[in-house]
Motif scaffolding. Structure first.
Motif, PDB file in Angstrom:
ATOM      1  N   ARG A   1       0.826  -1.203   0.000  1.00 40.87           N
ATOM      2  CA  ARG A   1       0.000   0.000   0.000  1.00 40.87           C
ATOM      3  C   ARG A   1       0.868   1.264   0.000  1.00 40.87           C
ATOM      4  O   ARG A   1       0.589   2.227  -0.703  1.00 40.87           O
ATOM      5  CB  ARG A   1      -0.870  -0.024   1.256  1.00 40.87           C
ATOM      6  N   GLU A   2       1.951   1.225   0.775  1.00 39.46           N
ATOM      7  CA  GLU A   2       2.864   2.363   0.807  1.00 39.46           C
ATOM      8  C   GLU A   2       3.581   2.554  -0.528  1.00 39.46           C
ATOM      9  O   GLU A   2       3.799   3.675  -0.966  1.00 39.46           O
ATOM     10  CB  GLU A   2       3.915   2.171   1.917  1.00 39.46           C
ATOM     11  N   HIS A   3       3.966   1.422  -1.150  1.00 41.31           N
ATOM     12  CA  HIS A   3       4.619   1.531  -2.472  1.00 41.31           C
ATOM     13  C   HIS A   3       3.693   2.243  -3.454  1.00 41.31           C
ATOM     14  O   HIS A   3       4.120   3.116  -4.210  1.00 41.31           O
ATOM     15  CB  HIS A   3       4.953   0.141  -3.023  1.00 41.31           C
ATOM     16  N   VAL A   4       2.414   1.841  -3.444  1.00 35.19           N
ATOM     17  CA  VAL A   4       1.439   2.441  -4.373  1.00 35.19           C
ATOM     18  C   VAL A   4       1.344   3.946  -4.105  1.00 35.19           C
ATOM     19  O   VAL A   4       1.319   4.759  -5.026  1.00 35.19           O
ATOM     20  CB  VAL A   4       0.055   1.767  -4.230  1.00 35.19           C
ATOM     21  N   LYS A   5       1.329   4.282  -2.815  1.00 38.65           N
ATOM     22  CA  LYS A   5       1.185   5.687  -2.433  1.00 38.65           C
ATOM     23  C   LYS A   5       2.431   6.506  -2.829  1.00 38.65           C
ATOM     24  O   LYS A   5       2.321   7.615  -3.314  1.00 38.65           O
ATOM     25  CB  LYS A   5       0.993   5.744  -0.907  1.00 38.65           C
ATOM     26  N   ASN A   6       3.602   5.905  -2.628  1.00 38.75           N
ATOM     27  CA  ASN A   6       4.845   6.664  -2.816  1.00 38.75           C
ATOM     28  C   ASN A   6       5.390   6.651  -4.239  1.00 38.75           C
ATOM     29  O   ASN A   6       6.143   7.546  -4.617  1.00 38.75           O
ATOM     30  CB  ASN A   6       5.940   6.116  -1.886  1.00 38.75           C
ATOM     31  N   MET A   7       5.047   5.613  -4.985  1.00 36.94           N
ATOM     32  CA  MET A   7       5.686   5.415  -6.297  1.00 36.94           C
ATOM     33  C   MET A   7       5.625   6.652  -7.209  1.00 36.94           C
ATOM     34  O   MET A   7       6.661   7.065  -7.753  1.00 36.94           O
ATOM     35  CB  MET A   7       5.078   4.183  -6.995  1.00 36.94           C
ATOM     36  N   PRO A   8       4.454   7.274  -7.388  1.00 36.07           N
ATOM     37  CA  PRO A   8       4.426   8.416  -8.324  1.00 36.07           C
ATOM     38  C   PRO A   8       5.412   9.516  -7.946  1.00 36.07           C
ATOM     39  O   PRO A   8       6.093  10.065  -8.815  1.00 36.07           O
ATOM     40  CB  PRO A   8       2.977   8.917  -8.239  1.00 36.07           C
TER      41      PRO A   8
END
Ligand code: KG4
Ligand code: ZN
Length: 367
Positions: free
Chosen positions: A55-62
């Motif tokens: 979930r954090e990866h999805v949030k931070n990736m952009p």
């Protein structure tokens, strides 16, 4: 190798990382290496929670992605290759990286290459230490000569790997149970000294002074005298647990905690160093390399170097720059540069289809 720009993504565990590198004649210059760490989030659970990590990866990736491109001052049109860690690791976390990489490869019509996480750690040693590609940098890669013996030490792996040439791996020994980083993490938890455990134990071990020797703590050096090159760290961790259970009233005493950290770290290092030297005596590498998150450990870096100098004076010793010891995407891009260079034109062309077909594998084997 002509000049290439590679964009790489790494999300196998709890770091969201994106990097852009420039590869030129085997030299890897890092134009950007962005890492968003989730350490604070997982700290309260005492370990990485896979779905939270995803979930954090999805949030931070952009944001990480945009920052890596803008710091590298590069436009999508100038990127020649996309690389991504496609295993091993936590599957929900890996899928964020591979999903992002596939989408970008499709949209930008770029070749896409999947990289094994451990191959990345090994190739962190090939990243140029000078970060300004236009300056006259010292190229440490010139010190690396094959055959290479790599001691890979991370949170998930402890392996001795023989490389007769680039991208060729023979695992000559590995842990039969816990990885050494995992043992550091568990010992830190037993002692209640913080998360992630590796740096916490290392820090705590430096507090030791001679007076702590009064505790006379002695932990086993597992498999030290076994003739093979395998490791075992779960018994060492259990020995720490028994020691602290036996002396639970001492857990309030900082000098006692420091003595435990110091002896545990030394026991782990003794085994790693001795087995590496013994493997080198048998397999006769020209270079010994350290790789993986635990290669940030100062004592390990120093003591392995000293042992090589003393016992194997003709063998060169290479350790990754500290900023590339833990999980990062520059190491994934570096490995991709060497992989791409060895490919035929047909193989390179096939990479254009990888946005459709690249598998993500939590248990990917190094090959
Ligand atoms: O390579 P890495 O960042 O992630 C994996 O691929 O597993 O390695 C993380 C591991 C953790 O277990 C962490 O505690 C350990 O590396 N580590 C250290 C140090 N810094 C990180 N272990 C001992 N001493 C350190 N200074
Ligand atoms: Zn790693």
């Amino acid at each position: 190798m002509s000049i290439m720009h590679i964009l790489a993504i790494e999300t196998s565990c709890d770091e969201t990382a994106v990097s852009v590198i420039r590869a030129r004649q085997g030299n890897i210059d890092v134009l950007s290496s962005e890492i968003s760490s989730q350490v604070a989030l997982h700290a309260k659970w005492g370990g990485v929670v896979p779905n939270l990590a995803a979930r954090e990866h999805v949030k931070n990736m952009p944001h990480v992605f945009q920052e890596a491109l803008s710091k590298a001052k590069i436009k999508p049109a100038e990127i020649d290759l996309i690389a991504v860690t496609n295993g091993p690791g936590l599957i929900p976390a890996l899928l964020v990286g591979t999903g992002t990489a596939k989408t970008i490869a499709y949209l930008w019509e770029k070749p896409l290459l999947g990289i094994h996480h451990i191959e990345g750690h090994i190739y962190a040693n090939f990243v140029r230490e000078c970060q300004n590609p236009n300056a006259k940098c010292q190229t440490k890669t010139a010190d690396i000569k094959f055959p290479v013996l790599a001691l890979v030490v991370s949170g998930g792996h402890t392996q001795l790997i023989l490389m007769k040439k680039h991208l060729q791996y023979e695992i000559i020994g590995q842990t039969l149970d816990d990885a050494v980083g995992e043992a550091f993490d568990k010992v830190a938890r037993i002692l209640g000294i913080g998360y992630p455990g590796g740096p916490a134990v290392a820090r705590c071990a430096t507090q030791v002074k001679n007076e702590e020797l009064k505790f006379k703590i002695k932990f086993p050096r597992p498999m030290l005298n076994k003739k093979n090159f395998d490791f075992s760290f779960s018994g060492l961790k259990t020995a720490v647990l028994y020691e602290t259970k036996k002396n639970s009233e001492l857990l309030k005493d900082k000098t006692y905690i420091a003595a435990v950290c110091h002896e545990f770290q030394q026991a782990a290092i003794d085994v790693l160093v001795k087995k590496t030297v013994r493997a080198a005596e048998q397999f006769k590498p020209k270079t010994i390399m350290l790789a993986g998150g635990v290669s940030a450990n100062k004592e390990l870096r120093t003591q392995l170097g000293e042992a090589i100098e003393k016992n194997l004076p003709s063998v060169s010793y290479k350790i990754p720059a500290l900023e590339f010891t833990g999980d990062n995407a520059a190491m994934i891009a570096a490995a991709a540069a060497f992989r791409f260079e060895k490919m035929t034109q047909a193989q390179k062309k096939n990479l254009l289809q990888n946005w459709k077909t690249l598998p993500t594998n939590a248990n990917l084997k190094l090959s």
